[in-house]
Motif scaffolding. Structure first.
Motif, PDB file in Angstrom:
ATOM      1  N   PRO A   1       0.836  -1.201   0.000  1.00 56.37           N
ATOM      2  CA  PRO A   1       0.000   0.000   0.000  1.00 56.37           C
ATOM      3  C   PRO A   1       0.869   1.249   0.000  1.00 56.37           C
ATOM      4  O   PRO A   1       1.957   1.269   0.579  1.00 56.37           O
ATOM      5  CB  PRO A   1      -0.774  -0.129   1.315  1.00 56.37           C
ATOM      6  N   THR A   2       0.413   2.288  -0.689  1.00 52.53           N
ATOM      7  CA  THR A   2       1.048   3.601  -0.606  1.00 52.53           C
ATOM      8  C   THR A   2      -0.063   4.621  -0.416  1.00 52.53           C
ATOM      9  O   THR A   2      -1.243   4.311  -0.629  1.00 52.53           O
ATOM     10  CB  THR A   2       1.848   3.944  -1.877  1.00 52.53           C
ATOM     11  N   PRO A   3       0.253   5.852  -0.040  1.00 52.20           N
ATOM     12  CA  PRO A   3      -0.788   6.864   0.130  1.00 52.20           C
ATOM     13  C   PRO A   3      -1.590   7.162  -1.140  1.00 52.20           C
ATOM     14  O   PRO A   3      -2.677   7.721  -1.055  1.00 52.20           O
ATOM     15  CB  PRO A   3       0.008   8.101   0.569  1.00 52.20           C
ATOM     16  N   CYS A   4      -1.059   6.778  -2.314  1.00 53.59           N
ATOM     17  CA  CYS A   4      -1.781   7.051  -3.557  1.00 53.59           C
ATOM     18  C   CYS A   4      -2.251   5.770  -4.229  1.00 53.59           C
ATOM     19  O   CYS A   4      -2.526   5.762  -5.430  1.00 53.59           O
ATOM     20  CB  CYS A   4      -0.899   7.858  -4.506  1.00 53.59           C
ATOM     21  N   GLY A   5      -2.372   4.688  -3.473  1.00 60.59           N
ATOM     22  CA  GLY A   5      -2.861   3.444  -4.034  1.00 60.59           C
ATOM     23  C   GLY A   5      -1.815   2.355  -4.032  1.00 60.59           C
ATOM     24  O   GLY A   5      -0.651   2.580  -3.663  1.00 60.59           O
ATOM     25  N   PRO A   6      -2.201   1.153  -4.457  1.00 59.52           N
ATOM     26  CA  PRO A   6      -1.265   0.032  -4.397  1.00 59.52           C
ATOM     27  C   PRO A   6      -0.144   0.163  -5.416  1.00 59.52           C
ATOM     28  O   PRO A   6      -0.327   0.697  -6.507  1.00 59.52           O
ATOM     29  CB  PRO A   6      -2.145  -1.178  -4.697  1.00 59.52           C
ATOM     30  N   ALA A   7       1.022  -0.349  -5.040  1.00 59.72           N
ATOM     31  CA  ALA A   7       2.169  -0.457  -5.939  1.00 59.72           C
ATOM     32  C   ALA A   7       2.528  -1.931  -6.044  1.00 59.72           C
ATOM     33  O   ALA A   7       2.407  -2.683  -5.073  1.00 59.72           O
ATOM     34  CB  ALA A   7       3.348   0.350  -5.415  1.00 59.72           C
ATOM     35  N   ILE A   8       2.974  -2.329  -7.230  1.00 58.29           N
ATOM     36  CA  ILE A   8       3.246  -3.739  -7.499  1.00 58.29           C
ATOM     37  C   ILE A   8       4.681  -3.903  -7.970  1.00 58.29           C
ATOM     38  O   ILE A   8       5.161  -3.143  -8.812  1.00 58.29           O
ATOM     39  CB  ILE A   8       2.267  -4.268  -8.575  1.00 58.29           C
ATOM     40  N   GLY A   9       5.386  -4.867  -7.407  1.00 60.09           N
ATOM     41  CA  GLY A   9       6.770  -5.118  -7.804  1.00 60.09           C
ATOM     42  C   GLY A   9       7.455  -6.046  -6.827  1.00 60.09           C
ATOM     43  O   GLY A   9       6.865  -7.026  -6.375  1.00 60.09           O
ATOM     44  N   HIS A  10       8.678  -5.717  -6.467  1.00 56.47           N
ATOM     45  CA  HIS A  10       9.416  -6.564  -5.526  1.00 56.47           C
ATOM     46  C   HIS A  10      10.589  -5.767  -4.973  1.00 56.47           C
ATOM     47  O   HIS A  10      11.059  -4.804  -5.587  1.00 56.47           O
ATOM     48  CB  HIS A  10       9.940  -7.824  -6.210  1.00 56.47           C
ATOM     49  N   ASP A  11      11.032  -6.172  -3.796  1.00 56.46           N
ATOM     50  CA  ASP A  11      12.269  -5.662  -3.208  1.00 56.46           C
ATOM     51  C   ASP A  11      13.333  -6.732  -3.306  1.00 56.46           C
ATOM     52  O   ASP A  11      13.019  -7.918  -3.421  1.00 56.46           O
ATOM     53  CB  ASP A  11      12.080  -5.297  -1.737  1.00 56.46           C
ATOM     54  N   GLY A  12      14.581  -6.313  -3.253  1.00 55.41           N
ATOM     55  CA  GLY A  12      15.669  -7.278  -3.264  1.00 55.41           C
ATOM     56  C   GLY A  12      16.798  -6.806  -2.385  1.00 55.41           C
ATOM     57  O   GLY A  12      17.221  -5.654  -2.486  1.00 55.41           O
ATOM     58  N   ALA A  13      17.281  -7.656  -1.507  1.00 55.22           N
ATOM     59  CA  ALA A  13      18.401  -7.303  -0.647  1.00 55.22           C
ATOM     60  C   ALA A  13      19.334  -8.489  -0.518  1.00 55.22           C
ATOM     61  O   ALA A  13      18.920  -9.580  -0.129  1.00 55.22           O
ATOM     62  CB  ALA A  13      17.902  -6.872   0.736  1.00 55.22           C
TER      63      ALA A  13
END
Length: 370
Positions: free
Chosen positions: A313-325
């Motif tokens: 979730p973000t303040p302007c709607g959902p974001a789709i993707g991935h994190d990598g560490a």
């Protein structure tokens, strides 16, 4: 040398609940390059030697880099530097699995035991789909790998690992829960998916990712390394934060076979953004398979995980993707659901104190990119 050993995030990094990014409203918007630099400076101030940002909206792409790519030479970070993008690899691997499903060469609801008999005592009770969305209950192998490496002399971080050896670290453990009854992020899931892809295609996973994704999209700065312990040039050096008052440790070089299908990919912010843009606009998967990929399992209050892809979730709607560490690098890559907007931030420090700040910067840029 324990502190030279690789590690990686064992859960999807997300915005902290209740986090509110800095206000975006301004009476006179600054030039785009200033906006990106403003979002990156807190990441460096929080501890990262350097950081890169990319924001794409429609046909407009903006990039910026701040800080240092190499603490030894003082070279500045460049927006085109290669970095290890960690678990963003999972989305690439999931695309290959879904393409094979499209070709009817496997079915997502096939039992794992059909393709990998005996790999786990309960392999017949978990499916490929459950591996892809982390509902399989298969335990995490990486802690065991770290414990093993800590007892080894020399430079164990440079050793080659076969996927079956990695799964072997947890093969004797019971599942975390009956398949399909819970959710737990586990890198072992994707090691198994990679093994299945190789069994189905009779080709190396790296070759399939190259042929089906990297070459198809002409991602010229993206590689799926096997035993290559160094990064292609130009590249940022990767660092591990050892705490206040201590210089970061250079952990750039290690053997990516310890990460494999879970997190081995090397790329740039531009290539990562192009990948998610093409994926979400239907250039890699037919609509039925893309719909399955974007069917999310809800967990942890508003977060979701599909087939190799996350929703935050973000303040302007959902974001789709991935994190990598992975050791030395942390990357966040998210797009709007229609694929028209992408935000990617990469920093050359992990583990590090900048992680929360980096997530907030992603949210700020994502909401300001429409």
């Amino acid at each position: 040398m324990k502190r030279l050993l690789p590690t990686l995030v064992l859960s999807v990094a997300v915005l902290a609940p209740g986090t509110t990014p800095p206000a975006l409203a301004r009476s006179a918007p600054p030039p785009p390059t200033v906006e990106l630099h403003d979002a990156l400076r807190p990441v460096v101030a929080a501890g990262a030697p350097g950081a890169i940002a990319l924001v794409a909206a429609g046909r407009r792409t903006r990039t910026a880099a701040v800080g240092t790519a190499d603490l030894g030479t003082g070279r500045r970070m460049n927006a085109h530097d290669h970095v290890r993008v960690g678990s963003i690899t999972k989305t690439f691997v999931a695309v290959v699995a879904l393409q094979l499903a499209t070709e009817h060469r496997l079915h997502l609801d096939d039992p794992v035991g059909r393709w990998l008999p005996g790999v786990l005592p309960y392999a017949d009770r978990i499916t490929i789909r459950q591996l892809l969305n982390h509902t399989s209950g298969v335990p995490e192998y990486f802690d065991k790998l770290l414990q093993h490496n800590a007892t080894q002399p020399g430079a164990p971080q440079l050793r080659h690992w076969e996927p079956r050896e990695l799964v072997g670290f947890v093969a004797g453990e019971p599942p975390l829960f009956p398949a399909g009854t819970g959710w737990q992020y586990s890198n072992t899931n994707y090691i198994l998916v990679g093994m299945i892809i190789e069994k189905v295609t009779h080709r190396r996973l790296a070759d399939e990712v190259d042929r089906r994704v990297i070459d198809r999209l002409r991602l010229r700065d993206t590689t799926f390394p096997t035993d290559e312990t160094t990064l292609p040039k130009p590249a940022a050096r990767g660092y591990w934060d050892l705490g206040p008052g201590t210089a970061p440790l250079d952990v750039t070089e290690y053997n990516p076979t310890a990460l494999g299908a879970a997190a081995a990919l090397v790329s740039t912010t531009d290539d990562v953004a192009r990948f998610y843009r093409n994926l979400l606009t239907g250039h890699l998967l037919p609509t039925p398979q893309l719909t399955q990929m974007l069917t999310f399992v809800d967990h942890d209050g508003g977060l979701g995980y599909g087939l190799g892809i996350a929703r935050i979730p973000t303040p302007c709607g959902p974001a789709i993707g991935h994190d990598g560490a992975v050791p030395g690098f942390a990357t966040n890559a998210y797009a709007s659901p229609d694929g028209r907007r992408q935000v990617v931030i990469a920093a050359n420090l992990f583990p590090g104190r900048q992680a929360q700040t980096q997530e907030e910067s992603v949210s700020t840029l994502f909401c300001g990119s429409s």
